[in-house]
Scaffold this motif. Structure first.
Motif, PDB file in Angstrom:
ATOM      1  N   GLU A   1       0.824  -1.198   0.000  1.00 10.74           N
ATOM      2  CA  GLU A   1       0.000   0.000   0.000  1.00 10.74           C
ATOM      3  C   GLU A   1       0.865   1.259   0.000  1.00 10.74           C
ATOM      4  OE1 GLU A   1      -2.039  -3.410   1.635  1.00 10.74           O
ATOM      5  OE2 GLU A   1      -0.304  -2.344   2.476  1.00 10.74           O
ATOM      6  N   GLY A   2       0.330   2.320  -0.547  1.00  7.70           N
ATOM      7  CA  GLY A   2       0.987   3.602  -0.383  1.00  7.70           C
ATOM      8  C   GLY A   2       0.971   4.020   1.071  1.00  7.70           C
ATOM      9  N   LEU A   3      -0.130   3.741   1.794  1.00  9.17           N
ATOM     10  CA  LEU A   3      -0.277   4.044   3.218  1.00  9.17           C
ATOM     11  C   LEU A   3      -0.862   2.837   3.916  1.00  9.17           C
ATOM     12  CD1 LEU A   3      -0.389   5.950   5.693  1.00  9.17           C
ATOM     13  CD2 LEU A   3      -2.672   6.660   4.902  1.00  9.17           C
ATOM     14  N   ASP A   4      -0.180   2.372   4.947  1.00 12.06           N
ATOM     15  CA  ASP A   4      -0.656   1.269   5.784  1.00 12.06           C
ATOM     16  C   ASP A   4      -0.491   1.696   7.241  1.00 12.06           C
ATOM     17  OD1 ASP A   4      -1.301  -1.042   7.104  1.00 12.06           O
ATOM     18  OD2 ASP A   4       0.206  -2.301   6.112  1.00 12.06           O
ATOM     19  N   PHE A   5      -1.624   1.915   7.912  1.00 10.14           N
ATOM     20  CA  PHE A   5      -1.607   2.378   9.294  1.00 10.14           C
ATOM     21  C   PHE A   5      -2.201   1.309  10.197  1.00 10.14           C
ATOM     22  CE2 PHE A   5      -4.188   4.806  12.565  1.00 10.14           C
ATOM     23  CZ  PHE A   5      -3.150   4.930  13.457  1.00 10.14           C
TER      24      PHE A   5
ATOM     25  N   VAL B   1       1.652  16.721  22.712  1.00 14.12           N
ATOM     26  CA  VAL B   1       1.815  16.441  21.290  1.00 14.12           C
ATOM     27  C   VAL B   1       0.915  17.390  20.512  1.00 14.12           C
ATOM     28  CG1 VAL B   1       2.428  14.023  21.579  1.00 14.12           C
ATOM     29  CG2 VAL B   1       0.036  14.633  21.364  1.00 14.12           C
ATOM     30  N   GLU B   2       1.314  17.682  19.265  1.00 13.30           N
ATOM     31  CA  GLU B   2       0.552  18.635  18.482  1.00 13.30           C
ATOM     32  C   GLU B   2      -0.564  17.976  17.685  1.00 13.30           C
ATOM     33  OE1 GLU B   2       3.821  18.469  18.538  1.00 13.30           O
ATOM     34  OE2 GLU B   2       4.615  20.408  19.120  1.00 13.30           O
ATOM     35  N   THR B   3      -0.463  16.697  17.368  1.00 14.89           N
ATOM     36  CA  THR B   3      -1.412  16.084  16.440  1.00 14.89           C
ATOM     37  C   THR B   3      -2.273  14.999  17.069  1.00 14.89           C
ATOM     38  OG1 THR B   3       0.225  14.441  15.753  1.00 14.89           O
ATOM     39  CG2 THR B   3       0.140  16.508  14.517  1.00 14.89           C
ATOM     40  N   GLY B   4      -2.137  14.728  18.339  1.00 12.86           N
ATOM     41  CA  GLY B   4      -2.916  13.657  18.940  1.00 12.86           C
ATOM     42  C   GLY B   4      -2.195  12.332  18.837  1.00 12.86           C
ATOM     43  N   PRO B   5      -2.773  11.272  19.422  1.00 12.81           N
ATOM     44  CA  PRO B   5      -2.065   9.995  19.515  1.00 12.81           C
ATOM     45  C   PRO B   5      -1.957   9.252  18.196  1.00 12.81           C
ATOM     46  CG  PRO B   5      -4.266   9.810  20.421  1.00 12.81           C
ATOM     47  CD  PRO B   5      -4.060  11.252  20.137  1.00 12.81           C
ATOM     48  N   ARG B   6      -2.752   9.648  17.185  1.00 14.83           N
ATOM     49  CA  ARG B   6      -2.652   8.992  15.889  1.00 14.83           C
ATOM     50  C   ARG B   6      -2.032   9.954  14.872  1.00 14.83           C
ATOM     51  NH1 ARG B   6      -7.980   5.194  15.127  1.00 14.83           N
ATOM     52  NH2 ARG B   6      -8.086   4.413  17.264  1.00 14.83           N
ATOM     53  N   PRO B   7      -1.397   9.416  13.840  1.00 21.82           N
ATOM     54  CA  PRO B   7      -0.787  10.299  12.836  1.00 21.82           C
ATOM     55  C   PRO B   7      -1.849  10.939  11.949  1.00 21.82           C
ATOM     56  CG  PRO B   7      -0.545   8.014  12.179  1.00 21.82           C
ATOM     57  CD  PRO B   7      -1.146   7.982  13.551  1.00 21.82           C
ATOM     58  N   THR B   8      -1.463  12.050  11.345  1.00 21.63           N
ATOM     59  CA  THR B   8      -2.287  12.684  10.326  1.00 21.63           C
ATOM     60  C   THR B   8      -1.512  12.672   9.015  1.00 21.63           C
ATOM     61  OG1 THR B   8      -1.456  14.860  10.936  1.00 21.63           O
ATOM     62  CG2 THR B   8      -3.517  14.160  11.941  1.00 21.63           C
ATOM     63  N   VAL B   9      -2.259  12.552   7.919  1.00 16.44           N
ATOM     64  CA  VAL B   9      -1.682  12.574   6.585  1.00 16.44           C
ATOM     65  C   VAL B   9      -2.383  13.691   5.825  1.00 16.44           C
ATOM     66  CG1 VAL B   9      -1.280  11.303   4.459  1.00 16.44           C
ATOM     67  CG2 VAL B   9      -1.183  10.111   6.658  1.00 16.44           C
TER      68      VAL B   9
ATOM     69  N   VAL C   1      -4.259   2.693  -0.578  1.00 18.34           N
ATOM     70  CA  VAL C   1      -4.478   2.885   0.850  1.00 18.34           C
ATOM     71  C   VAL C   1      -5.034   1.594   1.435  1.00 18.34           C
ATOM     72  CG1 VAL C   1      -5.655   4.258   2.612  1.00 18.34           C
ATOM     73  CG2 VAL C   1      -4.982   5.327   0.440  1.00 18.34           C
ATOM     74  N   ASP C   2      -4.436   1.141   2.532  1.00 20.03           N
ATOM     75  CA  ASP C   2      -4.941  -0.046   3.211  1.00 20.03           C
ATOM     76  C   ASP C   2      -6.350   0.233   3.714  1.00 20.03           C
ATOM     77  OD1 ASP C   2      -4.859  -2.612   4.201  1.00 20.03           O
ATOM     78  OD2 ASP C   2      -3.993  -1.993   6.125  1.00 20.03           O
ATOM     79  N   LEU C   3      -7.140  -0.814   3.810  1.00 21.85           N
ATOM     80  CA  LEU C   3      -8.522  -0.657   4.248  1.00 21.85           C
ATOM     81  C   LEU C   3      -8.590  -0.339   5.738  1.00 21.85           C
ATOM     82  CD1 LEU C   3     -10.065  -3.679   2.290  1.00 21.85           C
ATOM     83  CD2 LEU C   3      -9.899  -1.283   1.572  1.00 21.85           C
ATOM     84  N   GLY C   4      -9.690   0.199   6.177  1.00 18.11           N
ATOM     85  CA  GLY C   4      -9.941   0.416   7.593  1.00 18.11           C
ATOM     86  C   GLY C   4      -9.315   1.683   8.113  1.00 18.11           C
ATOM     87  N   ASP C   5      -8.468   1.548   9.138  1.00 23.02           N
ATOM     88  CA  ASP C   5      -7.912   2.719   9.820  1.00 23.02           C
ATOM     89  C   ASP C   5      -7.078   3.591   8.890  1.00 23.02           C
ATOM     90  OD1 ASP C   5      -8.854   2.262  12.571  1.00 23.02           O
ATOM     91  OD2 ASP C   5      -7.634   0.448  12.406  1.00 23.02           O
ATOM     92  N   SER C   6      -6.398   2.982   7.948  1.00 22.53           N
ATOM     93  CA  SER C   6      -5.611   3.773   7.002  1.00 22.53           C
ATOM     94  C   SER C   6      -6.527   4.679   6.187  1.00 22.53           C
ATOM     95  CB  SER C   6      -4.830   2.858   6.063  1.00 22.53           C
ATOM     96  OG  SER C   6      -3.961   2.017   6.789  1.00 22.53           O
ATOM     97  N   GLU C   7      -7.649   4.143   5.726  1.00 22.91           N
ATOM     98  CA  GLU C   7      -8.607   4.970   5.000  1.00 22.91           C
ATOM     99  C   GLU C   7      -9.129   6.109   5.867  1.00 22.91           C
ATOM    100  OE1 GLU C   7     -10.929   2.413   1.706  1.00 22.91           O
ATOM    101  OE2 GLU C   7     -11.388   1.857   3.772  1.00 22.91           O
ATOM    102  N   THR C   8      -9.343   5.828   7.132  1.00 24.31           N
ATOM    103  CA  THR C   8      -9.871   6.853   8.038  1.00 24.31           C
ATOM    104  C   THR C   8      -8.954   8.071   8.100  1.00 24.31           C
ATOM    105  OG1 THR C   8     -10.997   5.186   9.379  1.00 24.31           O
ATOM    106  CG2 THR C   8     -10.595   7.345  10.409  1.00 24.31           C
ATOM    107  N   ILE C   9      -7.657   7.837   8.307  1.00 20.94           N
ATOM    108  CA  ILE C   9      -6.766   8.999   8.432  1.00 20.94           C
ATOM    109  C   ILE C   9      -6.488   9.639   7.077  1.00 20.94           C
ATOM    110  CG2 ILE C   9      -5.723   8.134  10.564  1.00 20.94           C
ATOM    111  CD1 ILE C   9      -3.221   7.427   8.931  1.00 20.94           C
TER     112      ILE C   9
END
Length: 989
Positions: free
Chosen positions: A866-870, A882-890, A906-914
């Motif tokens: 995937e281009g993004l896998d979270f 922290v400036e962005t919270g406990p999860r990353p932002t893209v 983009v990986d399915l699920g959480d990766s799609e969310t961010i």
């Protein structure tokens, strides 16, 4: 009374005559010459341009003296604060005091003079300019120069440990460091200016005008012997009138003085010498001077009677030591090192071009000189000016003189080339034959032979035309030492020595010669082979690999226990792991007793290599590494196979790599009961490959600087789970500067950040065997401008981000901000399936549970996974800020042509969310989203996809790192085809 003519092209400024008590000469004054904010860009820019620490240096430590004012000028993106000497004329005695640097803001005249056709030059306001030891004076603009008027004086008296330096503003911009800036003296002593070791012509130079006799009169009806007081001439660059009837004129003292990167080109035929002695008298003291990389001649004597001792000219763009117009002075002890390119002759002697019988005749005595080159006698043919091959000594028609105890080696033309004059017998007293005479000269390795045919007609004694030279660097070997010295006892003012050349037989290296301490050595003067390994290193028995230009191999010790500088001209080998200093512990305010805290400095263009697989360079806590590469001369750390030419496109893991251990906070403590937030000084960890402990309580810890540095073919496999990264930043602090680094073909990760706060710009990773940019253990730093090119084979991911594998909620939480990155492959998404480590297909960005951060302005193209896998972590709310919270932002990121394994961009699920949380993010499959640039790099890196070009970039400042991120109008690491920050200094891209 006539006005002094202007320095052509605007060198003499309007403001100069505004303060003149009286001007003399002819011509009009042009160009107001206010420099304002000067910008000199030593690199190609792009990606925000050449990055420095805070963009400002202050070279004032006390009040600026009278006649100067504190001011700031911008040069190459750096605000330089210094004492400004305004364009014009100094009309009162002035002292440039130590503790400050001084900027020439236009041409500065010391005193003034008047001229009458009836009486000649008369001093007007006679002024003395005093310069204290250790002072640096620099020209802000190309046309800036320092001109001493007839009757006035300059007393620039340095010392062997504190020379006085005249240089360009570009030579000072690398003083701007992350943390403690360099002093002006440190900045101008590295042998590069504006990132280049071949820089020339960046400012004007020094002109000294005197009242001693000359033979070239502006008024052609004047007889210079009968009426010397009326024989005056206007200097080069319109630097004012000189000449007179006082052979014993005194223009002051130059002692332990360097002039660097001068010789600004006003026009094709008009550029200044490094130091021009124009009608200067013999009561002037000139001793221990060096001119380096002047665009025109190094020093030139226009008539006069001034003498000089211990003269060094290196890298001159034209002749090194030139004379004309009836110079009758002396030189003893002179070293000339010509370099490839525009360099012309070691000596060029003339009388007067249009009248070789004019008197007073040029009649210098020059003894104990070494004229040599650093380009190995292999560049025949005309020089860049079309003037014909370089000669060691070009003696033109009309000049007389006596040359003795000389060594002339390695020039492209003849060792000595003489132009026969018309016969004449001078009526004024001449000490010798009106033609030059020679005594005790050694000539070897000159492509055009020892002499031209006319040179063989000169009166000469004890001339040795040798089959080869035994010079060791610039120091005499057995062949030169076998030549008997000339008897100088009859020459007033000369030492009657028993050797030829500039150095005695006991002077065998720079460190024990008269060059020691005050000269610019790096990229200037080749040292002796048996003494050139820097203190703290030893001469290796291993040969220099074929095809390399270095003179020798020097071995680093197991522990660098004192400040050490690796200078150019040598190869350096790691024979086993090399530790810089010994571990000083996690608490900067309370270092371990007995710890050795040192700095290892690496000069531009230096190459280090690992001799064996386990060799590594490891910087311990409290010590520092300064890898000072430049765009034109990067520092290279590599393997022996690379130097031997046996490394291939898939070679990896041939030596260890670079490890930097710092005292910044981490979250993975060796002692599991330690709270890394409450007690950071107790949270430390043992690095991979036995590289020692890292971590501590100092977020702004400073482990040095890496600029324009390559690490190739590293990542030796110690065991299945233990191999080094190309560069491991282990608990490294934010005052460490990292800018323009490349890791190529590392067996493990390219770079990995193990906690800490260090930032980086202009990062290039090519051919990594595992992840290209990896982080874990609570890294909270930043990156802007990153290029990743994964290659077919073992390569894993472009980014792999983690917090801590066994506790994804541990704090401080990994929270990097990475902006303007391009992650791509050279295999076009054609290698699906697990990689060699069985870790599954390559992903562009793999963000594991626990890491936070902001990935913005990114481009990810052509990965098999995937281009993004979270991987979403268990929910938690960190107490650590922290400036962005406990999860990353893209944000503002473009994904294309990823996911040949079937999962898509983009990986399915959480990766799609961010990913879907930002409307500026785009994912698509499209033909040729990236294309190759026009500068010859093989990777396809230039973004052309219309949907990508329409993305609005992020330019939000990070609260914890204000000012770090440059404002941009594009996504990806590269703006467009004209953005070349990655071209030239990188390898195999």
């Amino acid at each position: 009374m006539k006005m002094i003519s202007s320095l052509r092209g605007g060198l003499l400024l309007t403001s100069a005559c505004a303060v003149l008590a009286a001007c003399s000469g002819s011509g009009s004054v042009e160009n107001a010459g206010n420099t304002g904010s000067v910008t000199i860009n030593p690199g190609n820019g792009g990606g925000g341009g050449q990055t420095t620490a805070d963009g400002a240096v202050d070279f004032t430590t006390q009040l600026c003296p009278d006649g100067t004012t504190e001011g700031t000028r911008t040069v190459g993106g750096v605000d330089i604060t210094a004492c400004i000497i305004p364009a014009g004329t100094l009309l009162t005695d002035t002292t440039l005091e130590a503790g400050n640097a001084y900027a020439l803001d236009g041409t500065v005249f010391v005193g003034n003079s008047t001229f009458s056709a009836a009486t000649g030059i008369a001093p007007g306001t006679q002024v003395t300019l005093n310069i204290e030891p250790g002072v640096v004076v620099f020209g802000l603009n190309g046309e800036d120069a320092l001109v001493v008027s007839p009757g006035s004086q300059i007393n620039a008296v340095g010392s062997p440990s504190q020379p006085i330096i005249f240089t360009s503003a570009a030579d000072l911009i690398d003083a701007d460091q992350d943390g403690t800036d360099l002093s002006a003296m440190e900045a101008v002593s590295d042998g590069v200016s504006g990132g280049s070791s071949t820089a020339r012509g960046q400012w004007g130079g020094i002109v000294i005008n005197g009242l001693a006799p000359i033979n070239d009169c502006e008024d052609g009806t004047i007889d210079p012997v009968v009426s010397p007081e009326l024989c005056v001439k206007d200097g080069e660059g319109g630097s004012g009138l000189y000449g007179g009837s006082n052979p014993a004129d005194n223009s002051g003292t130059l002692q332990f003085v360097r002039v660097q990167y001068a010789g600004f080109l006003f026009s094709t035929d008009d550029e200044l010498n490094g130091i021009a002695f124009q009608g200067v008298g013999n009561m002037t003291t000139v001793d221990n001077i060096q001119v380096h990389n002047n665009a025109d001649d190094g020093v030139e004597f226009f008539g006069g009677t001034v003498n000089a001792t211990h003269v060094v000219v290196t890298g001159a763009g034209d002749d090194s030591i030139d004379w004309t117009d009836g110079w009758q002075g002396n030189i003893q002890y002179a070293l000339v090192v010509q370099t490839p390119g525009d360099a012309n002759r070691g000596f060029e002697g003339d009388n007067r071009g249009n009248d070789n019988a004019i008197r007073p005749q040029s009649m210098p005595n020059i003894a104990n000189f070494t004229l040599t080159t650093d380009f190995g006698n292999n560049v025949p043919g005309p020089d860049a000016n079309g003037d014909g091959p370089d000669d060691g000594a070009k003696l033109r028609e009309g000049t007389g003189g006596f040359l003795a105890n000389g060594i002339i080696v390695g020039f492209q033309g003849q060792g000595i080339d003489f132009d026969v004059p018309g016969d004449f017998t001078p009526a004024n007293p001449a000490e010798v034959d009106p033609r030059p005479t020679l005594d005790s000269i050694f000539l070897a390795d000159n492509n055009g032979g020892a002499f031209d045919s006319a040179g063989r007609t000169l009166t000469a004694m004890n001339i040795v035309e040798a089959a080869g030279s035994t010079l060791n660097g610039v120091f005499s070997g057995s062949a030169e030492q076998a030549v008997a010295a000339a008897d100088l006892s009859g020459l007033a003012g000369f030492d009657n020595v028993d050797y030829i050349g500039a150095f005695s037989d006991s002077e065998t290296a720079i460190s024990n010669s008269w060059l020691a301490g005050w000269t610019l050595v790096s990229n200037a003067i080749p040292d002796a082979a048996n003494a050139a390994c820097p203190t703290g290193t030893t001469l290796s028995s291993n040969p220099v690999p074929a095809g390399r230009s270095e003179a020798r191999v020097c071995t680093l010790p197991t522990v660098v226990s004192a400040d050490t500088r690796l200078v150019g001209g040598n190869l350096y080998e790691l024979d086993g792991s090399v530790f810089v200093g010994t571990d000083a512990g996690p608490d900067a305010s309370s270092p371990f007793g007995g710890a050795v805290q040192v700095a290892l400095t690496i000069d531009p263009g230096v190459t280090l290599y690992g001799l064996n697989g386990e060799d590594a360079l490891i910087v311990t806590r409290g010590s520092q590494l300064f890898s000072n590469g430049t765009e034109g001369a990067p520092v290279v750390m590599t393997s022996l196979a690379d130097l031997n030419g046996t490394a291939t496109a898939t070679t990896r893991g041939q030596w260890g790599g670079v490890v930097i251990n710092g005292r910044a906070p981490i979250n993975d403590c060796e002692v599991g009961t330690v709270d890394p937030v409450a007690n950071p000084e107790q949270c430390e960890k043992d690095g991979e490959g036995g590289s020692g402990l890292f971590g501590g309580n100092e977020p702004t810890d400073n482990s040095g600087r890496l600029t324009y540095t390559q690490v190739r073919y590293a990542g030796f496999l110690f065991s299945t789970d233990d191999e080094l990264n190309g560069i491991a930043f282990q608990g490294v602090g934010s005052d460490t500067e990292v800018d323009y680094i490349q890791v190529h073909n590392n067996s493990d990760d390219g770079v990995e950040f193990f906690g800490g706060t260090v930032n980086a710009k202009h990062v290039v990773i090519t051919g990594a065997g595992d992840d290209s940019i990896d982080w874990t253990d609570g890294w909270t730093g930043n990156i802007q401008y990153a290029i990743v090119v994964q290659t077919e084979g073992d390569a894993n991911r472009g980014f792999e981000g983690d917090n801590r594998g066994n506790d994804n909620a541990i704090e401080p939480q990994s929270n990097p901000w990475i902006r303007n990155f391009t992650l791509t492959t050279n295999f076009g998404g054609s290698v699906p399936g697990p990689d060699a480590n069985g870790d599954g297909p390559d992903d562009g960005m793999k963000l594991r549970e626990g890491t936070a951060g902001q990935m913005s302005n990114g481009v990810v193209v052509g990965f098999d996974g995937e281009g993004l896998d979270f991987d979403a972590p268990a929910d938690f709310t960190p107490t650590y800020p922290v400036e962005t919270g406990p999860r990353p932002t893209v944000l503002s990121t473009y994904l294309a042509n990823n996911g040949d394994d079937g999962d898509g961009n983009v990986d399915l699920g959480d990766s799609e969310t961010i990913f879907n949380a930002d409307s500026e993010n785009v994912a698509e499959d499209v033909a040729n989203p990236l294309v190759a640039d026009s500068d010859g790099t093989s990777a396809t890196l230039i973004l052309q996809a219309p949907n990508a070009l329409a993305i609005t970039p992020v330019n939000t400042d990070r609260p914890s790192a204000p000012g770090f991120f440059d404002t941009v109008d594009y996504i990806g690491a590269i703006r467009d085809d004209a953005d070349n920050w990655y071209v030239g200094w990188t390898f195999s891209l």
